[in-house]
Design a protein around this motif. Structure first.
Motif, mmCIF file in Angstrom:
data_model
loop_
_atom_site.group_PDB
_atom_site.id
_atom_site.type_symbol
_atom_site.label_atom_id
_atom_site.label_comp_id
_atom_site.label_asym_id
_atom_site.label_seq_id
_atom_site.Cartn_x
_atom_site.Cartn_y
_atom_site.Cartn_z
ATOM 1 N N ALA A 130 0.827 -1.205 0.000
ATOM 2 C CA ALA A 130 0.000 0.000 0.000
ATOM 3 C C ALA A 130 0.864 1.258 0.000
ATOM 4 C CB ALA A 130 -0.931 -0.005 1.214
ATOM 5 N N TYR A 131 1.946 1.243 0.783
ATOM 6 C CA TYR A 131 2.885 2.373 0.790
ATOM 7 C C TYR A 131 3.458 2.586 -0.611
ATOM 8 C CZ TYR A 131 3.666 4.095 5.560
ATOM 9 O OH TYR A 131 3.544 4.738 6.765
ATOM 10 N N ARG A 132 3.860 1.498 -1.231
ATOM 11 C CA ARG A 132 4.446 1.600 -2.568
ATOM 12 C C ARG A 132 3.425 2.148 -3.567
ATOM 13 N NH1 ARG A 132 5.474 -2.247 -6.980
ATOM 14 N NH2 ARG A 132 7.444 -1.693 -7.990
ATOM 15 N N ALA A 133 2.201 1.654 -3.491
ATOM 16 C CA ALA A 133 1.151 2.134 -4.381
ATOM 17 C C ALA A 133 0.864 3.612 -4.146
ATOM 18 C CB ALA A 133 -0.119 1.312 -4.182
ATOM 19 N N HIS A 134 0.914 4.010 -2.886
ATOM 20 C CA HIS A 134 0.667 5.422 -2.545
ATOM 21 C C HIS A 134 1.718 6.329 -3.174
ATOM 22 C CE1 HIS A 134 0.114 9.093 -0.232
ATOM 23 N NE2 HIS A 134 1.355 8.979 0.226
ATOM 24 N N VAL A 136 3.758 5.603 -5.721
ATOM 25 C CA VAL A 136 3.739 5.498 -7.181
ATOM 26 C C VAL A 136 2.638 6.353 -7.782
ATOM 27 C CG1 VAL A 136 3.263 3.918 -9.091
ATOM 28 C CG2 VAL A 136 4.836 3.230 -7.279
ATOM 29 N N MET A 137 1.472 6.362 -7.118
ATOM 30 C CA MET A 137 0.296 7.029 -7.682
ATOM 31 C C MET A 137 0.033 8.400 -7.074
ATOM 32 S SD MET A 137 -0.458 4.718 -9.822
ATOM 33 C CE MET A 137 -2.010 5.356 -10.471
ATOM 34 N N ALA A 138 0.974 8.910 -6.268
ATOM 35 C CA ALA A 138 0.745 10.169 -5.559
ATOM 36 C C ALA A 138 0.431 11.327 -6.510
ATOM 37 C CB ALA A 138 1.960 10.512 -4.698
ATOM 38 N N LYS A 139 1.071 11.333 -7.679
ATOM 39 C CA LYS A 139 0.877 12.446 -8.611
ATOM 40 C C LYS A 139 -0.190 12.169 -9.667
ATOM 41 C CE LYS A 139 5.664 14.066 -8.089
ATOM 42 N NZ LYS A 139 6.926 14.392 -8.800
ATOM 43 N N GLN A 140 -0.780 10.972 -9.600
ATOM 44 C CA GLN A 140 -1.827 10.630 -10.561
ATOM 45 C C GLN A 140 -3.183 11.075 -10.029
ATOM 46 O OE1 GLN A 140 -1.141 9.290 -13.524
ATOM 47 N NE2 GLN A 140 1.049 9.189 -13.052
ATOM 48 N N ASN A 141 -3.984 11.656 -10.862
ATOM 49 C CA ASN A 141 -5.301 12.126 -10.437
ATOM 50 C C ASN A 141 -6.384 11.202 -10.987
ATOM 51 O OD1 ASN A 141 -7.261 13.763 -9.283
ATOM 52 N ND2 ASN A 141 -7.372 15.123 -11.063
ATOM 53 N N LEU A 142 -6.399 9.973 -10.463
ATOM 54 C CA LEU A 142 -7.408 9.007 -10.870
ATOM 55 C C LEU A 142 -8.573 9.043 -9.893
ATOM 56 C CD1 LEU A 142 -5.222 5.897 -11.803
ATOM 57 C CD2 LEU A 142 -6.228 7.571 -13.339
ATOM 58 N N THR A 143 -9.788 9.137 -10.413
ATOM 59 C CA THR A 143 -10.967 9.176 -9.568
ATOM 60 C C THR A 143 -12.014 8.202 -10.091
ATOM 61 O OG1 THR A 143 -11.999 10.958 -10.850
ATOM 62 C CG2 THR A 143 -10.570 11.604 -9.026
ATOM 63 N N ASN A 144 -13.031 7.962 -9.271
ATOM 64 C CA ASN A 144 -14.140 7.129 -9.721
ATOM 65 C C ASN A 144 -15.050 7.934 -10.643
ATOM 66 O OD1 ASN A 144 -15.163 8.864 -7.834
ATOM 67 N ND2 ASN A 144 -16.356 7.326 -6.730
ATOM 68 N N GLN A 145 -16.156 7.346 -11.082
ATOM 69 C CA GLN A 145 -17.017 8.000 -12.063
ATOM 70 C C GLN A 145 -17.606 9.308 -11.545
ATOM 71 O OE1 GLN A 145 -19.837 4.932 -13.024
ATOM 72 N NE2 GLN A 145 -18.535 4.034 -14.604
ATOM 73 N N THR A 146 -17.871 9.361 -10.257
ATOM 74 C CA THR A 146 -18.445 10.591 -9.699
ATOM 75 C C THR A 146 -17.388 11.633 -9.376
ATOM 76 O OG1 THR A 146 -18.355 9.627 -7.475
ATOM 77 C CG2 THR A 146 -20.403 9.336 -8.739
ATOM 78 N N LEU A 153 -4.360 4.759 -5.671
ATOM 79 C CA LEU A 153 -3.768 3.733 -4.824
ATOM 80 C C LEU A 153 -4.494 2.403 -5.001
ATOM 81 C CD1 LEU A 153 -2.550 3.991 -1.193
ATOM 82 C CD2 LEU A 153 -4.272 2.272 -1.736
ATOM 83 N N LEU A 154 -5.821 2.446 -5.083
ATOM 84 C CA LEU A 154 -6.597 1.221 -5.239
ATOM 85 C C LEU A 154 -6.252 0.530 -6.550
ATOM 86 C CD1 LEU A 154 -10.117 2.438 -4.012
ATOM 87 C CD2 LEU A 154 -8.254 1.479 -2.671
ATOM 88 N N HIS A 155 -6.176 1.308 -7.633
ATOM 89 C CA HIS A 155 -5.830 0.752 -8.937
ATOM 90 C C HIS A 155 -4.466 0.070 -8.896
ATOM 91 C CE1 HIS A 155 -8.831 1.957 -12.014
ATOM 92 N NE2 HIS A 155 -9.156 2.884 -11.126
ATOM 93 N N SER A 156 -3.477 0.757 -8.340
ATOM 94 C CA SER A 156 -2.113 0.229 -8.314
ATOM 95 C C SER A 156 -2.031 -1.032 -7.465
ATOM 96 C CB SER A 156 -1.159 1.296 -7.776
ATOM 97 O OG SER A 156 0.163 0.813 -7.719
ATOM 98 N N PHE A 157 -2.656 -1.017 -6.296
ATOM 99 C CA PHE A 157 -2.605 -2.155 -5.383
ATOM 100 C C PHE A 157 -3.268 -3.382 -6.005
ATOM 101 C CE2 PHE A 157 -3.618 -4.916 -1.922
ATOM 102 C CZ PHE A 157 -2.711 -4.654 -0.912
ATOM 103 N N GLU A 202 -3.182 10.868 3.265
ATOM 104 C CA GLU A 202 -3.897 10.303 2.112
ATOM 105 C C GLU A 202 -4.004 8.784 2.213
ATOM 106 O OE1 GLU A 202 -1.231 12.118 2.023
ATOM 107 O OE2 GLU A 202 -1.656 14.012 0.982
ATOM 108 N N LEU A 203 -2.933 8.154 2.721
ATOM 109 C CA LEU A 203 -2.938 6.704 2.868
ATOM 110 C C LEU A 203 -3.899 6.275 3.973
ATOM 111 C CD1 LEU A 203 -1.800 4.007 1.978
ATOM 112 C CD2 LEU A 203 0.156 4.366 3.495
ATOM 113 N N ALA A 204 -3.930 7.052 5.047
ATOM 114 C CA ALA A 204 -4.849 6.743 6.144
ATOM 115 C C ALA A 204 -6.301 6.806 5.673
ATOM 116 C CB ALA A 204 -4.625 7.713 7.296
ATOM 117 N N ILE A 205 -6.606 7.717 4.771
ATOM 118 C CA ILE A 205 -7.970 7.833 4.237
ATOM 119 C C ILE A 205 -8.292 6.681 3.295
ATOM 120 C CG2 ILE A 205 -9.466 9.257 2.764
ATOM 121 C CD1 ILE A 205 -7.951 11.709 3.851
ATOM 122 N N ALA A 206 -7.291 6.265 2.525
ATOM 123 C CA ALA A 206 -7.523 5.241 1.500
ATOM 124 C C ALA A 206 -7.578 3.826 2.068
ATOM 125 C CB ALA A 206 -6.433 5.321 0.435
ATOM 126 N N LEU A 207 -6.894 3.557 3.182
ATOM 127 C CA LEU A 207 -6.797 2.194 3.699
ATOM 128 C C LEU A 207 -8.155 1.545 3.999
ATOM 129 C CD1 LEU A 207 -3.655 1.968 6.022
ATOM 130 C CD2 LEU A 207 -4.077 0.825 3.848
#
Length: 499
Positions: A130-134, A136-146, A153-157, A202-207
């Motif tokens: 999860a740390y690694r995914a965080h 790696v994806m820190a600068k990526q702005n990937l969001t869900n449909q809404t 982080l979810l995508h990478s993990f 950000e990781l605490a929110i995503a976990l």
């Protein structure tokens, strides 16, 4: 088990086709990895002949001998064996490019059908991933449909876990997170990991979202207060390997730990290997070093994981056994975990000391007796450091801190150890896990069969349609279209294997 006349879905056959392509080189021979030496080999009974005229035969691991003379151990892409079709069957069959829902047949009548997948446990250090995914994806702005949830982080993990499942053929899976709060190591050494930076917000929110998603995908989770993820993984690895050692033929099972943590080197054996995340530039560096030193090329899984085995350890630490890596760390310390070690002894000197004396304690005692000549490779300043005040205590504490517990009394569980706690018996010193989610013992006094089964994926007896629907809905919420296809392919492969 699949036998003559069984029908499988088109998606399952396409997955077999994909796996076959992955293990066939340009001349049509199956290519695998030799366990003892990371070199390529070509099986004499490889598929050959290209795609046309090939029929699928689900069987056990393909047997053969590496070009280096070492017996083959098919640890990657051994899901199927492909047999050459006779010209008569080839001409009467439909085009091989159209892999519809056809019965699995063989051109020979003496092919013994066995399970396509051999036992293989994948034990993942989920917090490290999860740390690694965080990062790696820190600068990526990937969001869900809404657009209200960052899904990078979810995508990478999820992609990393799917990649591991695709390349290892794992039948058993466990993702282990570190629980909040202090562990027995903090009680022993309050400064333990005190130098770590604060946990990323950000990781605490995503976990919580990540753990919820993993549960909906049917992947077993574990999180045990009082001990570290390393201890849960270590115990599971040793217990799984011991069970399969008693119930399987040699070379017919695997236990793989996925973690960048070098502490796991101490658990390496003929049964247990480590898969370490690696960057592409590091792969090139490893390959160049191996070529320059005349060593076998590193075993790279996919493009981002390095398979670290006993052979790799022996090349890196000649003369040492994996369990002696504990002594090495006890002397050199570990700055990442704030483990003290012995002052003025570093990672270059520590291996020579352990090789010369056998253990960290013996090195200290021998120097204290004054009846030892300084072995080759051990500088005199190291002996002086071992004689310094506090060296014996530093070795003792450091060794306890870096030793991964493999004796936790973990009951059979499914979908995690959430709500459980670790209690240390004051008399025996045993680490007992108290958990509300027990699975009844299937056989044996220790419930080893039930323990092993609790990590199987898919879980035996579960409803495949309900499992697929739950996973597809969960991944759809985060717009993971590609992950849906990959997850279903891996699920279907294993669901068919357990028929």
């Amino acid at each position: 088990m699949l036998r003559h006349g069984n029908h499988v879905s088109a998606s399952f056959q396409k997955n077999l086709y994909r796996q076959w392509l992955r293990q066939v080189n340009t001349c049509g021979q199956a290519v695998h990895s030799c366990k003892q030496r990371s070199c390529s080999l070509a099986l004499a009974n490889g598929p050959g002949g290209g795609i046309a005229g090939v029929s699928w035969a689900i069987s056990g691991p393909v047997r053969g001998t590496c070009t280096c003379g070492v017996p083959l151990r098919t640890r990657v892409d051994s899901r199927l064996a492909v047999t050459r079709a006779s010209s008569s069957s080839s001409s009467s069959s439909s085009s091989s490019d159209t892999l519809g829902a056809q019965p699995i047949t063989s051109t020979t009548t003496d092919v013994e059908r066995t399970d396509a997948l051999q036992p293989h446990a994948l034990l993942i250090d989920a917090m490290a991933m999860a740390y690694r995914a965080h990062h790696v994806m820190a600068k990526q702005n990937l969001t869900n449909q809404t657009g209200d949830v960052n899904t990078g982080l979810l995508h990478s993990f999820i992609s990393s876990v799917l990649s591991l499942l695709e390349h290892t053929n794992a039948t058993h899976l466990l993702l282990v997170f570190d629980a909040k709060g202090a562990t027995f190591r903090h009680q022993m050494w309050p400064e333990y990991k005190a130098n770590r930076p604060s946990f990323p917000d950000e990781l605490a929110i995503a976990l919580p979202r990540l753990k919820d998603l993993l549960g909906k995908l049917g992947w077993p989770l574990a999180e045990v207060p009082g001990v570290e993820a390393d201890d849960v993984i270590g115990t599971a690895a040793v217990k799984l390997a011991a069970h399969w050692r008693e119930t399987c033929l040699p070379e017919q099972y695997d236990v793989t730990i996925v973690s960048p943590d070098k502490d796991f080197f101490q658990l390496l054996s003929d049964d247990i290997q480590i898969v370490r995340p690696i960057q592409s530039r590091s792969v090139a560096k490893l390959r160049k070093e191996a070529e320059e030193e005349g060593r076998p090329q590193p075993n790279i899984l996919g493009s981002t994981f390095h398979v670290y085995t006993m052979a790799d350890f022996e090349a890196a630490y000649p003369g040492l056994k994996p369990r002696q890596f504990i002594d090495l760390l006890a002397l050199s310390g570990d700055s990442s975990d704030n483990v003290p070690g012995v002052r003025n002894i570093g990672v270059k000197t520590a291996p020579a000391i352990v090789a010369a004396f056998g253990s960290a304690e013996e090195a200290v005692e021998a120097c204290a007796r004054g009846d030892v000549n300084v072995p080759d490779g051990v500088p005199k300043r190291a002996v002086k450091a071992l004689l310094a005040e506090g060296a014996k205590e530093a070795v003792s504490v450091s060794k306890e801190l870096v030793t991964i517990r493999t004796d936790l009394k973990i009951p059979p569980v499914r979908y995690g150890l959430h709500g459980s706690r670790c209690e240390i018996d004051e008399v025996t010193g045993d680490f007992n896990l108290i958990t509300p989610s027990r699975v009844s013992s299937a056989s044996g006094d220790d419930g080893s069969a039930a323990f092993v089964q609790s990590f199987q994926w898919p879980m035996p007896g579960e409803n495949p349609e309900e499992a697929r629907a739950a996973a597809i809905d969960a991944l759809s919420d985060y717009s993971m279209t590609n992950a849906i296809k990959r997850w279903r392919a891996e699920y279907d492969l294993r669901a068919q294997n357990y028929v």
